[in-house]
Motif scaffolding. Sequence first.
Motif, PDB file in Angstrom:
ATOM      1  N   SER A 163       0.852  -1.187   0.000  1.00  0.00           N
ATOM      2  CA  SER A 163       0.000   0.000   0.000  1.00  0.00           C
ATOM      3  C   SER A 163       0.892   1.242   0.000  1.00  0.00           C
ATOM      4  O   SER A 163       2.108   1.151   0.176  1.00  0.00           O
TER       5      SER A 163
ATOM      6  N   ASP B  54       0.988   5.762   0.913  1.00  0.00           N
ATOM      7  CA  ASP B  54       0.402   6.856   1.683  1.00  0.00           C
ATOM      8  C   ASP B  54       0.251   8.058   0.747  1.00  0.00           C
ATOM      9  O   ASP B  54       1.243   8.677   0.360  1.00  0.00           O
TER      10      ASP B  54
ATOM     11  N   ALA C  32       1.842  11.372   1.978  1.00  0.00           N
ATOM     12  CA  ALA C  32       3.305  11.390   1.924  1.00  0.00           C
ATOM     13  C   ALA C  32       3.784  11.445   0.474  1.00  0.00           C
ATOM     14  O   ALA C  32       4.723  12.184   0.140  1.00  0.00           O
ATOM     15  N   GLU C  33       3.125  10.685  -0.399  1.00  0.00           N
ATOM     16  CA  GLU C  33       3.515  10.688  -1.817  1.00  0.00           C
ATOM     17  C   GLU C  33       3.304  12.077  -2.422  1.00  0.00           C
ATOM     18  O   GLU C  33       4.126  12.563  -3.192  1.00  0.00           O
TER      19      GLU C  33
ATOM     20  N   THR D  87      -6.602   9.530  -7.070  1.00  0.00           N
ATOM     21  CA  THR D  87      -6.408   8.261  -6.361  1.00  0.00           C
ATOM     22  C   THR D  87      -7.546   7.311  -6.702  1.00  0.00           C
ATOM     23  O   THR D  87      -8.714   7.698  -6.627  1.00  0.00           O
TER      24      THR D  87
ATOM     25  N   GLU E 296      -9.514  -0.065  -0.171  1.00  0.00           N
ATOM     26  CA  GLU E 296      -8.057   0.108  -0.295  1.00  0.00           C
ATOM     27  C   GLU E 296      -7.723   0.891  -1.558  1.00  0.00           C
ATOM     28  O   GLU E 296      -8.428   0.795  -2.561  1.00  0.00           O
TER      29      GLU E 296
END
Lengths: 81, 147
Positions: free
Chosen positions: B9, B11, B14-15, B33, B89
């Motif tokens: 997975s 984040d 953060a990305e 996303t 997810e």
Amino acid sequence: MKVLYFAWVRERIGLPRETVETEATTVADLVEELRAREERYALAFSDLSALRVAVDQELCEFDAPLAGAHEVAFFPPMTGG
Amino acid sequence: MRISVQGASFDVGAETANFTAGHSDMGAIVTFTGVVRDNDAGTLDRMEIEHYPGMTEKALTEIAQEAQTRWSLGDVLVIHRHGTLKPGEMIMMVATASRHRKNAFEAAEYLMDYLKSRAPFWKKEFTKDGAEWVDAKDEDETALTRW
């Protein structure tokens, strides 16, 4: 030549990859050879409009030449994203 | 430009922060996303994503390079997961950086349209009743004609 199968093509044929000895000059010729092998191949390749093919990891048409090719992959239309 | 095909997975925060850092000349960062959506009946147990190692990275790189050239992007990020994923997810993300927003938005749409039907991924959905490969949609193929 290395032949790879993905998704339901892999499931119908029952293996993810194999090495095939072939004199086929086009993808279509290779498909004919594979179809003639066994029922499971004939079934997997029964409708080419439902399949896509890549030669050496580049998408191409079924009449694409195989001269110099190392790897051919068969799979259904892609569903990424 | 960074392309990552991974099982793990990621984040998004953060990305996105990493992607934005060091681009002070870029006025627009667009991120998209993709999330595993449950089916209408709410019975999706999991999704398995298969891909073609080697060709996947190559196809994504070509698509990202085309976007970078066409929209003069300062940077591009594509992350796409494979393996088993549960509803909710994150499957993938793209990020684009450009001087102004129009190019960043358009390039992100282009990336999504192309990676849906030109990157070698296949989704299989599992419910308690069994498993089914997700069919490609005609509209996904049609979407490419606008570019």
